[in-house]
Scaffold this active site. Structure first.
Site, PDB file in Angstrom:
ATOM      1  N   LYS A  68      51.202 -36.825 -69.638  1.00 42.97           N
ATOM      2  CA  LYS A  68      49.897 -36.152 -69.776  1.00 42.97           C
ATOM      3  C   LYS A  68      48.741 -37.141 -69.962  1.00 42.97           C
ATOM      4  O   LYS A  68      47.614 -36.842 -69.599  1.00 42.97           O
ATOM      5  CB  LYS A  68      49.927 -35.168 -70.955  1.00 42.97           C
ATOM      6  CG  LYS A  68      50.730 -33.910 -70.658  1.00 42.97           C
ATOM      7  CD  LYS A  68      50.635 -32.920 -71.797  1.00 42.97           C
ATOM      8  CE  LYS A  68      51.517 -31.717 -71.533  1.00 42.97           C
ATOM      9  NZ  LYS A  68      51.480 -30.724 -72.593  1.00 42.97           N
ATOM     10  N   ASP A 104      46.009 -26.580 -72.025  1.00 37.27           N
ATOM     11  CA  ASP A 104      46.725 -26.385 -73.296  1.00 37.27           C
ATOM     12  C   ASP A 104      45.769 -26.002 -74.424  1.00 37.27           C
ATOM     13  O   ASP A 104      46.116 -25.210 -75.304  1.00 37.27           O
ATOM     14  CB  ASP A 104      47.423 -27.687 -73.725  1.00 37.27           C
ATOM     15  CG  ASP A 104      48.727 -27.929 -72.975  1.00 37.27           C
ATOM     16  OD1 ASP A 104      49.351 -26.945 -72.514  1.00 37.27           O
ATOM     17  OD2 ASP A 104      49.132 -29.108 -72.852  1.00 37.27           O
ATOM     18  N   THR A 151      54.011 -40.144 -88.724  1.00 43.39           N
ATOM     19  CA  THR A 151      53.418 -41.476 -88.590  1.00 43.39           C
ATOM     20  C   THR A 151      51.951 -41.400 -89.008  1.00 43.39           C
ATOM     21  O   THR A 151      51.119 -40.808 -88.299  1.00 43.39           O
ATOM     22  CB  THR A 151      53.531 -41.977 -87.127  1.00 43.39           C
ATOM     23  OG1 THR A 151      54.907 -41.884 -86.740  1.00 43.39           O
ATOM     24  CG2 THR A 151      53.064 -43.415 -86.990  1.00 43.39           C
TER      25      THR A 151
HETATM   26  P1  NAP Z   1      54.554 -35.893 -78.453  1.00 43.35           P
HETATM   27  O1  NAP Z   1      53.238 -36.298 -77.916  1.00 43.35           O
HETATM   28  O2  NAP Z   1      55.740 -36.765 -78.234  1.00 43.35           O
HETATM   29  O3  NAP Z   1      54.352 -35.707 -80.060  1.00 43.35           O
HETATM   30  C1  NAP Z   1      55.435 -35.344 -80.885  1.00 43.35           C
HETATM   31  C2  NAP Z   1      54.951 -35.058 -82.300  1.00 43.35           C
HETATM   32  O4  NAP Z   1      56.084 -34.572 -83.044  1.00 43.35           O
HETATM   33  C3  NAP Z   1      54.457 -36.295 -83.050  1.00 43.35           C
HETATM   34  O5  NAP Z   1      53.479 -35.902 -83.987  1.00 43.35           O
HETATM   35  C4  NAP Z   1      55.735 -36.769 -83.769  1.00 43.35           C
HETATM   36  O6  NAP Z   1      55.470 -37.518 -84.932  1.00 43.35           O
HETATM   37  C5  NAP Z   1      56.340 -35.443 -84.164  1.00 43.35           C
HETATM   38  N1  NAP Z   1      57.778 -35.497 -84.383  1.00 43.35           N
HETATM   39  C6  NAP Z   1      58.735 -35.529 -83.422  1.00 43.35           C
HETATM   40  N2  NAP Z   1      59.960 -35.554 -84.001  1.00 43.35           N
HETATM   41  C7  NAP Z   1      59.757 -35.530 -85.346  1.00 43.35           C
HETATM   42  C8  NAP Z   1      60.623 -35.534 -86.473  1.00 43.35           C
HETATM   43  N3  NAP Z   1      61.955 -35.554 -86.338  1.00 43.35           N
HETATM   44  N4  NAP Z   1      60.066 -35.492 -87.702  1.00 43.35           N
HETATM   45  C9  NAP Z   1      58.727 -35.469 -87.860  1.00 43.35           C
HETATM   46  N5  NAP Z   1      57.851 -35.461 -86.817  1.00 43.35           N
HETATM   47  C10 NAP Z   1      58.369 -35.493 -85.578  1.00 43.35           C
HETATM   48  O7  NAP Z   1      54.987 -34.457 -77.917  1.00 43.35           O
HETATM   49  P2  NAP Z   1      54.029 -33.230 -77.520  1.00 43.35           P
HETATM   50  O8  NAP Z   1      53.663 -33.304 -76.098  1.00 43.35           O
HETATM   51  O9  NAP Z   1      52.949 -33.137 -78.532  1.00 43.35           O
HETATM   52  O10 NAP Z   1      55.056 -31.986 -77.671  1.00 43.35           O
HETATM   53  C11 NAP Z   1      55.490 -31.568 -78.938  1.00 43.35           C
HETATM   54  C12 NAP Z   1      56.180 -30.225 -78.827  1.00 43.35           C
HETATM   55  O11 NAP Z   1      55.259 -29.244 -78.342  1.00 43.35           O
HETATM   56  C13 NAP Z   1      57.346 -30.197 -77.826  1.00 43.35           C
HETATM   57  O12 NAP Z   1      58.375 -29.438 -78.397  1.00 43.35           O
HETATM   58  C14 NAP Z   1      56.764 -29.490 -76.618  1.00 43.35           C
HETATM   59  O13 NAP Z   1      57.756 -28.817 -75.862  1.00 43.35           O
HETATM   60  C15 NAP Z   1      55.825 -28.509 -77.282  1.00 43.35           C
HETATM   61  N6  NAP Z   1      54.727 -28.047 -76.420  1.00 43.35           N
HETATM   62  C16 NAP Z   1      54.584 -26.709 -76.244  1.00 43.35           C
HETATM   63  C17 NAP Z   1      53.550 -26.234 -75.472  1.00 43.35           C
HETATM   64  C18 NAP Z   1      53.393 -24.758 -75.254  1.00 43.35           C
HETATM   65  O14 NAP Z   1      52.682 -24.370 -74.337  1.00 43.35           O
HETATM   66  N7  NAP Z   1      53.985 -23.918 -76.080  1.00 43.35           N
HETATM   67  C19 NAP Z   1      52.637 -27.110 -74.874  1.00 43.35           C
HETATM   68  C20 NAP Z   1      52.795 -28.485 -75.106  1.00 43.35           C
HETATM   69  C21 NAP Z   1      53.856 -28.941 -75.879  1.00 43.35           C
HETATM   70  P3  NAP Z   1      55.218 -39.098 -84.855  1.00 43.35           P
HETATM   71  O15 NAP Z   1      53.782 -39.271 -84.505  1.00 43.35           O
HETATM   72  O16 NAP Z   1      55.556 -39.567 -86.205  1.00 43.35           O
HETATM   73  O17 NAP Z   1      56.150 -39.619 -83.798  1.00 43.35           O
END
Ligand code: NAP
Length: 266
Positions: A68, A104, A151
């Site tokens: 993205k 989004d 983080t």
């Molecule tokens: P991303 O950019 O990789 O960010 C992941 C986030 O989750 C970061 O804040 C990370 O923390 C945190 N995280 C991951 N594993 C963790 C753990 N075990 N403990 C604590 N914090 C954790 O991913 P993203 O694109 O934001 O996506 C995140 C989620 O949203 C995914 O499940 C995705 O499928 C979902 N999503 C849904 C939609 C929808 O339309 N419903 C749209 C977009 C995304 P750190 O900064 O510490 O790494």
């Protein structure tokens, strides 16, 4: 029927094989009589993905994890709102000019608007791509945002970007939130027993939203429901962002109930 006039749309991601995009967009194309097909492409790099859009004259693409942000520098024009968020989830091919949008942000906020956001304390758990879209959307609605993230550096950076406060993860239980939004992948299949917000800090007056939609009822939402909270599942956001993509691509407003039902059935 697929024929020589069929136009191609797709999602770029890695992984992409789990994507629900093909199911909902193909159903919507069929429903609206659009001669188009939508496929999932698991790609290795953003530059190559964008080149394939140009080469094959792909009409539009969804962009998901982890592209993205990295896709942006390869496009010809970025919508100012997507620039501010720093992420593009939609490419529109306008006669060979590739335009980037972020659907989004609006999609995350839309299900919350009926409950009122202005002046409410909104706790956003996470600071990744989804969090950025959610935080910009809430900021535009004048919500009072608190960011918390594993983080700290990333959490503080996002908080600064949207004029929010940052609270470390171990102080989450002290957050006086009216609305809690999980934007992390915590609770997603297969780790369905994980929860991103302390259960003891969830109060019945809260609105609790999860962006995770596999499973539809995460442990966070189940806990909030048991406590009597209003809950909003991640499918609401997912369908809203897909519907906005469909409209950008075709100029046609899709049937969102059809999109939601087809995801639930598949
Ligand atoms: P991303 O950019 O990789 O960010 C992941 C986030 O989750 C970061 O804040 C990370 O923390 C945190 N995280 C991951 N594993 C963790 C753990 N075990 N403990 C604590 N914090 C954790 O991913 P993203 O694109 O934001 O996506 C995140 C989620 O949203 C995914 O499940 C995705 O499928 C979902 N999503 C849904 C939609 C929808 O339309 N419903 C749209 C977009 C995304 P750190 O900064 O510490 O790494």
């Amino acid at each position: 029927m697929i024929d020589a006039g069929t136009r191609l749309y797709c999602v770029f991601g890695n992984p992409a094989r789990h994507s629900k995009g093909p199911v909902i967009h193909n159903a919507a194309f069929k429903d609206k009589g659009v001669n188009a097909v939508y496929l999932a492409f698991e790609v290795q790099d953003a530059a190559g993905a964008v080149q394939s859009v140009r080469t094959l004259d792909i009409q539009g693409a969804s962009v998901t994890i982890p592209f993205k942000e990295s896709i942006m520098e390869h496009l010809d024009w970025i919508d100012p709102a997507a620039s501010a968020i720093g992420a593009v989830n939609t490419i529109v091919n306008k006669g060979g000019v590739l335009k980037g949008y972020n659907t989004d942000c609006q999609a995350a906020v839309a299900p919350l608007i009926p409950f009122g956001i202005s002046g409410k304390t909104v706790c956003i758990v996470g600071a990744g791509g989804a969090a950025r879209a959610v935080a910009h959307g809430i900021a535009a609605q004048n919500g009072d945002i608190i960011i918390t993230n594993r983080t700290e550096q990333k959490g503080r950076a996002l908080a600064e970007a949207v004029g929010a406060r940052f609270i470390p993860g171990n102080k989450m239980a002290d957050i006086p939130a009216d609305v809690v939004i999980n934007t992390t992948s915590i609770g997603m299949t297969p780790d369905v027993d994980q929860i991103s917000f302390p259960p003891e800090a969830i109060r019945s007056e809260m609105v609790v939203m999860d962006v995770v939609y596999t499973p539809l009822k995460t442990r966070l939402l189940r806990t909030a429901e048991q406590k009597g909270c209003t809950t909003i599942d991640g499918l609401s956001m997912f369908i809203a962002q897909a519907a906005a993509q469909f409209e950008l691509w075709t100029g046609i407003i899709p049937d969102v109930d059809l999109m939601r039902n087809i995801v639930i059935k598949n």
